[in-house]
Design an enzyme around this catalytic site. Structure first.
Site, mmCIF file in Angstrom:
data_model
loop_
_atom_site.group_PDB
_atom_site.id
_atom_site.type_symbol
_atom_site.label_atom_id
_atom_site.label_comp_id
_atom_site.label_asym_id
_atom_site.label_seq_id
_atom_site.Cartn_x
_atom_site.Cartn_y
_atom_site.Cartn_z
ATOM 1 N N HIS A 133 1.196 6.763 -1.903
ATOM 2 C CA HIS A 133 2.119 6.109 -3.137
ATOM 3 C C HIS A 133 2.367 7.294 -3.968
ATOM 4 O O HIS A 133 3.587 7.475 -4.618
ATOM 5 C CB HIS A 133 1.353 5.043 -4.110
ATOM 6 C CG HIS A 133 0.720 4.164 -2.955
ATOM 7 N ND1 HIS A 133 1.381 2.885 -2.784
ATOM 8 C CD2 HIS A 133 -0.342 3.443 -2.477
ATOM 9 C CE1 HIS A 133 0.848 1.911 -2.167
ATOM 10 N NE2 HIS A 133 -0.366 2.243 -2.054
ATOM 11 N N ASP A 134 1.184 7.801 -4.614
ATOM 12 C CA ASP A 134 1.492 8.672 -5.426
ATOM 13 C C ASP A 134 1.993 10.256 -5.306
ATOM 14 O O ASP A 134 2.912 10.441 -6.252
ATOM 15 C CB ASP A 134 -0.191 8.999 -6.155
ATOM 16 C CG ASP A 134 -0.761 7.747 -6.678
ATOM 17 O OD1 ASP A 134 -0.123 6.896 -6.946
ATOM 18 O OD2 ASP A 134 -1.892 7.970 -7.054
#
Ligand code: BDR
Ligand code: CA
Length: 307
Positions: A242-243
């Protein structure tokens, strides 16, 4: 081209850790500082994790500021069931020797923005938006100094990943999401719709294993640990990055496609609190929906292995 000056606001978190490594490995980015926020695990763990990650990468020159201890209004909700008790289980790191800065993270955000030229600084929150909301509410003039806020959070049409409602970062502090949406700051959003296309699978892990450096060992260990939850839940073969998508976008925006739309966050219905959705009453946001997955994973492996 001059490197892009960023502040990473983070709650490490294995995928946060991999975003930190990506930023450190990328000449396109000047990582000015890290601000921590309670999220995946509580304070002070997220702060200790950020310090330990910088130490293994040999980058203790990047200052770490401790930010919010809890969401604005909601009770704290953490995700040890995903990230393990430390938040970065699998990293195998010793406790850090360095300390965070004295100044509170929210005050640092305000000072750093106000002292930067107009529209020059990029804020990269990859956790709950608590610190960013507090900074914007305390000193709205910072908006003029911010080039862009690029946030990993929310879900538009994607499957929720938290309590059947929404995405973790928006679920944890929906009121902070609302403040940021309403602030008028230029906002780019990486919801689950796009981050679920960033899967670090077995091939990529094998490539990373060949380097066998302290950082790649840490990347592999964390990804192996963190993969289990989403593999069981969503059937992915690998760990969802995600990040790191936020940092990858700053390195090479052609890796992603999105569109401008109006987005709001649910604050009223207790069963849906934190759900992000398209609404004509919402704030205009650039929302990313598509990733060039193969090129993205190649970028991750190349950069992490260079540290
Ligand atoms: C987000 O929540 C956290 O678990 C991850 O670090 C990421 O920022 C994904 O929903
Ligand atoms: Ca995070």
């Amino acid at each position: 081209m001059n490197p892009r000056s960023i502040i990473l606001d983070t709650d490490p978190g294995q995928d946060d850790a991999l975003a930190i490594f990506l930023a450190l490995a990328s000449p396109e980015i000047e990582l000015r500082s890290i601000v921590t926020v309670a999220g995946n695990v509580p304070q002070p763990l997220v702060t200790e994790n950020a310090l330990a990650l910088l130490e293994v990468a040999g980058r203790t020159d990047v200052p770490v500021y401790r930010g919010a201890d809890r969401p604005l209004i909601r009770e704290q909700y953490t995700a040890e069931y995903v990230h393990g008790d430390t938040g970065i289980d699998g990293a195998g790191l010793p406790p850090p020797t360095a300390q965070p800065q004295e100044l509170h993270g929210v005050h640092h955000l305000i000072e750093a923005c106000l002292s930067a030229p107009a529209k020059s600084i990029t804020l990269c929150p990859v956790g709950p938006l608590t610190n960013i909301a507090l900074a914007l509410a305390t000193e709205p003039a910072i908006v003029d100094h911010i080039r862009e806020v690029v946030w990993m959070g929310g879900s538009i049409a994607g499957a929720p990943n938290t309590q059947g409602v929404g995405e973790f970062n928006s679920y944890v502090d929906p009121h902070a999401v609302h403040i940021v949406l309403q602030s008028g700051v230029p906002l780019t959003m990486f919801p689950l719709d796009v981050t679920h296309q960033a899967i670090l699978g077995p091939d990529a892990l094998d490539r990373l294993r060949r380097y066998d450096t302290p950082v790649t060992r840490c990347c592999v260990g964390m990804s192996e640990f963190y993969a289990h939850h989403d593999e069981d839940r969503f059937g992915f073969e690998g760990a969802v990055m995600h990040d790191p998508c936020v940092i990858a976008y700053l390195i090479d925006p052609t890796l992603f496609e999105g569109r401008r739309m109006r987005v709001a966050v649910e604050l009223a219905d207790p069963d849906l609190l934190g759900r992000t959705y398209a609404s004509s009453h919402g704030a205009e946001v650039l929302v990313m929906f598509e990733a060039d997955s193969d090129r993205l994973i190649d970028l991750f492996v190349d950069r992490w292995s260079s540290l």
